[in-house]
Motif scaffolding. Structure first.
Motif, mmCIF file in Angstrom:
data_model
loop_
_atom_site.group_PDB
_atom_site.id
_atom_site.type_symbol
_atom_site.label_atom_id
_atom_site.label_comp_id
_atom_site.label_asym_id
_atom_site.label_seq_id
_atom_site.Cartn_x
_atom_site.Cartn_y
_atom_site.Cartn_z
ATOM 1 N N ALA A 175 0.836 -1.198 0.000
ATOM 2 C CA ALA A 175 0.000 0.000 0.000
ATOM 3 C C ALA A 175 0.872 1.250 0.000
ATOM 4 O O ALA A 175 1.873 1.319 0.723
ATOM 5 N N LEU A 176 0.483 2.216 -0.775
ATOM 6 C CA LEU A 176 1.136 3.518 -0.769
ATOM 7 C C LEU A 176 0.333 4.437 0.154
ATOM 8 O O LEU A 176 -0.847 4.688 -0.096
ATOM 9 N N VAL A 177 0.962 4.935 1.205
ATOM 10 C CA VAL A 177 0.258 5.743 2.201
ATOM 11 C C VAL A 177 -0.059 7.119 1.611
ATOM 12 O O VAL A 177 0.840 7.848 1.190
ATOM 13 N N GLU A 178 -1.348 7.472 1.592
ATOM 14 C CA GLU A 178 -1.783 8.752 1.051
ATOM 15 C C GLU A 178 -2.105 9.765 2.139
ATOM 16 O O GLU A 178 -2.264 10.951 1.845
ATOM 17 N N GLY A 193 3.501 8.794 1.908
ATOM 18 C CA GLY A 193 4.507 8.626 0.872
ATOM 19 C C GLY A 193 5.328 7.363 1.002
ATOM 20 O O GLY A 193 6.103 7.034 0.094
ATOM 21 N N GLU A 194 5.199 6.648 2.113
ATOM 22 C CA GLU A 194 5.898 5.373 2.283
ATOM 23 C C GLU A 194 5.076 4.245 1.677
ATOM 24 O O GLU A 194 3.841 4.294 1.609
ATOM 25 N N TYR A 195 5.778 3.201 1.244
ATOM 26 C CA TYR A 195 5.124 1.945 0.896
ATOM 27 C C TYR A 195 5.094 1.076 2.135
ATOM 28 O O TYR A 195 6.107 0.913 2.819
ATOM 29 N N VAL A 196 3.923 0.524 2.431
ATOM 30 C CA VAL A 196 3.743 -0.319 3.611
ATOM 31 C C VAL A 196 3.082 -1.620 3.185
ATOM 32 O O VAL A 196 2.090 -1.615 2.458
ATOM 33 N N LEU A 249 -4.084 5.139 9.099
ATOM 34 C CA LEU A 249 -3.661 5.672 7.820
ATOM 35 C C LEU A 249 -4.493 5.076 6.691
ATOM 36 O O LEU A 249 -5.045 3.980 6.820
ATOM 37 N N GLN A 250 -4.540 5.799 5.604
ATOM 38 C CA GLN A 250 -5.216 5.340 4.395
ATOM 39 C C GLN A 250 -4.173 5.150 3.307
ATOM 40 O O GLN A 250 -3.386 6.051 3.016
ATOM 41 N N GLY A 251 -4.157 3.969 2.728
ATOM 42 C CA GLY A 251 -3.253 3.696 1.624
ATOM 43 C C GLY A 251 -3.995 3.064 0.472
ATOM 44 O O GLY A 251 -5.112 2.571 0.640
ATOM 45 N N ARG A 252 -3.379 3.079 -0.685
ATOM 46 C CA ARG A 252 -3.998 2.473 -1.862
ATOM 47 C C ARG A 252 -3.107 1.343 -2.350
ATOM 48 O O ARG A 252 -1.903 1.510 -2.505
ATOM 49 N N ILE A 253 -3.726 0.189 -2.584
ATOM 50 C CA ILE A 253 -2.951 -0.955 -3.032
ATOM 51 C C ILE A 253 -2.907 -0.986 -4.553
ATOM 52 O O ILE A 253 -3.506 -0.156 -5.233
ATOM 53 N N ASP A 254 -2.188 -1.947 -5.079
ATOM 54 C CA ASP A 254 -1.924 -2.039 -6.508
ATOM 55 C C ASP A 254 -3.196 -1.968 -7.345
ATOM 56 O O ASP A 254 -3.228 -1.311 -8.382
ATOM 57 N N VAL A 260 -7.030 0.764 1.591
ATOM 58 C CA VAL A 260 -6.910 -0.058 2.793
ATOM 59 C C VAL A 260 -6.621 0.855 3.984
ATOM 60 O O VAL A 260 -5.850 1.808 3.877
ATOM 61 N N ILE A 261 -7.258 0.563 5.092
ATOM 62 C CA ILE A 261 -7.078 1.316 6.335
ATOM 63 C C ILE A 261 -6.305 0.445 7.319
ATOM 64 O O ILE A 261 -6.615 -0.743 7.488
ATOM 65 N N PHE A 262 -5.295 1.033 7.980
ATOM 66 C CA PHE A 262 -4.496 0.251 8.927
ATOM 67 C C PHE A 262 -3.937 1.184 10.002
ATOM 68 O O PHE A 262 -3.847 2.411 9.805
ATOM 69 N N PRO A 263 -3.570 0.644 11.185
ATOM 70 C CA PRO A 263 -3.061 1.480 12.280
ATOM 71 C C PRO A 263 -1.838 2.289 11.867
ATOM 72 O O PRO A 263 -0.962 1.806 11.137
ATOM 73 N N LYS A 264 -1.768 3.517 12.368
ATOM 74 C CA LYS A 264 -0.738 4.461 11.971
ATOM 75 C C LYS A 264 0.662 4.005 12.345
ATOM 76 O O LYS A 264 1.597 4.097 11.540
ATOM 77 N N GLU A 265 0.827 3.538 13.580
ATOM 78 C CA GLU A 265 2.154 3.204 14.111
ATOM 79 C C GLU A 265 3.127 4.353 13.807
ATOM 80 O O GLU A 265 2.835 5.504 14.078
#
Length: 479
Positions: A421-424, A454-457, A434-439, A444-449
């Protein structure tokens, strides 16, 4: 969600709040500068065009603002593809005109597709605006603004066969700093019978490839990690040399942009089913950073209706294209659609053909509408809009319900998998997530930690609804 008169993508919870809202210009540092406020409606091309407008006017001493009340110049970049889109802008213009009273220095302009189509009404009959500017006339904005400030009404809706704005670096408006649009071509030659785009945006013309690659490189250097290549029909992109020979097609351009950097994700929209080639599909397969996602508008599942729409393919041809995508890119390639229900003469059998096409493909999500006749189109001139509104709404509701089921099936395929996921940015509901977009273009929503925009997670998908994925980060890789 069930707004049966508008765009009806199966949206994530994160995106629902933004449905039917305009994209608004952001605040720039503006010491000693005049204030420009832009609202952009409709498609991604309009959003991209507004960034070009902001760039042109920045050189004229303007800085953008998100507050219309402090702006000297208010611009609405409009969409004309459906009637409700036009009505939305008309209502907005009425509100803006009422707030303009007592502020003689404030000027209002309409840009884009609606400007070209309704120039006389907006300027002379209804007197709602000071300026009307078509999508190929933005370079003329400084002259038009000068005319308006001299007390004249200003209009330029000339459609060009050459203009691509290739030399203009867009001002990124309302950006998250991670994703950006790159317009690679303008106009459309397809002449679908229901569509106004060829009349409001003109004929197809493509940008020089090196300017596109330069823009992608510049965005990457500035920290962006995803670009979407835009065009009314990106697959028909073609750059010709002086002798008229095609030097670069879309598959080649896609590869050139992918080679900017492995950490720059590349998407594209929109594909016309008749033009997307095996070369494009194999290029997607070759490069990990070209997203495994294709938006492939079907518009109808009935061959009879497709012929009336002048889509130049039939049901069987579309199915063969879907089969080819699955054969080359696999079952995990996400496919989305546009569908129009209630087109002229559509029968219940035609409607059932659309539902059965959806069953065959099992689209990941889609944009669904009922037919809205647009003046000046071939359909408006030659066909009768003979399906009553109640029937249109009922058929649209059935299509939406069908899509919900398929979206759930496609999302459930991802349960237990690990996705990059690319964090937007933050989730709209909580800054603990955080909200990220996968390929495949799903959120996808996941805990911030300790992760950052801008990171890939790498996220393990643990839950899903018809529209949203949720998970937990397991590995990170800095972009």
């Amino acid at each position: 969600m069930e707004k049966l008169t508008g765009e009806l993508k199966i949206l994530s919870e994160e995106e629902k709040e933004g449905l039917d809202l305009a994209r608004i210009s952001e605040d720039e540092k503006a010491e000693g500068k005049r204030k420009l406020y832009i609202e952009s409606y409709g498609c991604q091309m309009n959003f991209s065009d507004s960034e070009i407008v902001a760039s042109i006017l920045r050189k004229e001493g303007f800085a953008t603002t998100s507050n219309k009340d402090e702006a000297e110049l208010i611009l609405l970049n409009t969409c004309s593809i459906r009637d409700n889109a036009e009505q939305k802008v008309r209502n907005r213009l009425q509100i803006l005109n009422s707030t303009k009273k007592g502020k003689p220095n404030v000027k209002i302009g309409v840009l884009g597709c609606m400007a070209e189509r309704l120039k006389t009404k907006l300027l002379e009959e209804e007197k709602m605006v000071d300026m009307v500017v078509g999508p190929d006339s933005y370079r003329d904005l400084p002259n038009l603004i000068s005319d308006v400030e001299d007390g004249q009404k200003a209009v330029n809706v000339f459609l060009s066969r050459e203009e691509t704005y290739a030399d203009i670096t867009p001002v990124r408006l309302g950006t998250n700093g991670v994703t950006a649009f790159i317009s690679i071509m303008r106009g459309c030659d397809n002449m679908c019978s229901f569509c106004v785009v060829p009349y409001t945006r003109g004929r197809e013309r493509s940008r020089e490839p090196k300017t596109i690659v330069q823009e992608a490189q510049d965005l990457f250097d500035k920290g962006y990690r995803e670009v979407t290549l835009l065009g009314q029909n990106v697959d028909s992109f073609k750059w010709k040399n002086e002798n008229g020979k095609i030097e670069t097609n879309f598959a080649q351009l896609l590869e050139m942009v992918a080679q900017v950097h492995p950490d720059l994700r590349v998407r594209f929209s929109t594909s016309h089913p008749k033009d997307i080639t095996d070369d494009v599909l194999y290029t997607i397969k070759k490069y990990e950073n070209i997203c495994n996602y294709i938006h492939l508008p079907a518009q109808s599942g009935s061959s009879r209706i497709l012929e009336l729409m002048n889509r130049t393919y039939d049901r069987e041809w579309y199915i063969q294209k879907i089969d080819r995508i699955r054969e080359i890119l696999g079952e995990d390639c996400a496919i989305s659609h546009d569908l129009i229900t209630g087109f002229c003469t559509e029968t219940e059998e035609d409607h059932e053909d659309t539902l059965s096409l959806m069953d065959y493909v099992q689209f990941d999500y889609g944009y669904m509408f009922y037919y809205s006749e647009r003046p000046g189109t071939p359909a408006a001139k030659k066909l009768e809009d003979d399906i009553d509104l109640e029937t249109k709404k009922r058929r649209l509701a059935e299509i939406i319900e069908k899509q919900r089921g398929h979206s759930m099936i496609r999302n459930e395929r991802l349960l237990g998998t690990v996705q990059k996921a690319l964090v937007e940015g933050f989730s709209k509901r909580s800054e603990d997530f955080l909200q990220g977009r996968i390929d495949d273009n799903k959120v996808v929503i996941f805990p911030k930690e300790n992760f950052k925009k801008g990171e890939y997670v790498y996220v393990k998908i643990e839950e899903c609804t018809t529209a949203t994925l949720k998970g937990t980060a397991v590995i990170t890789e800095m972009a």
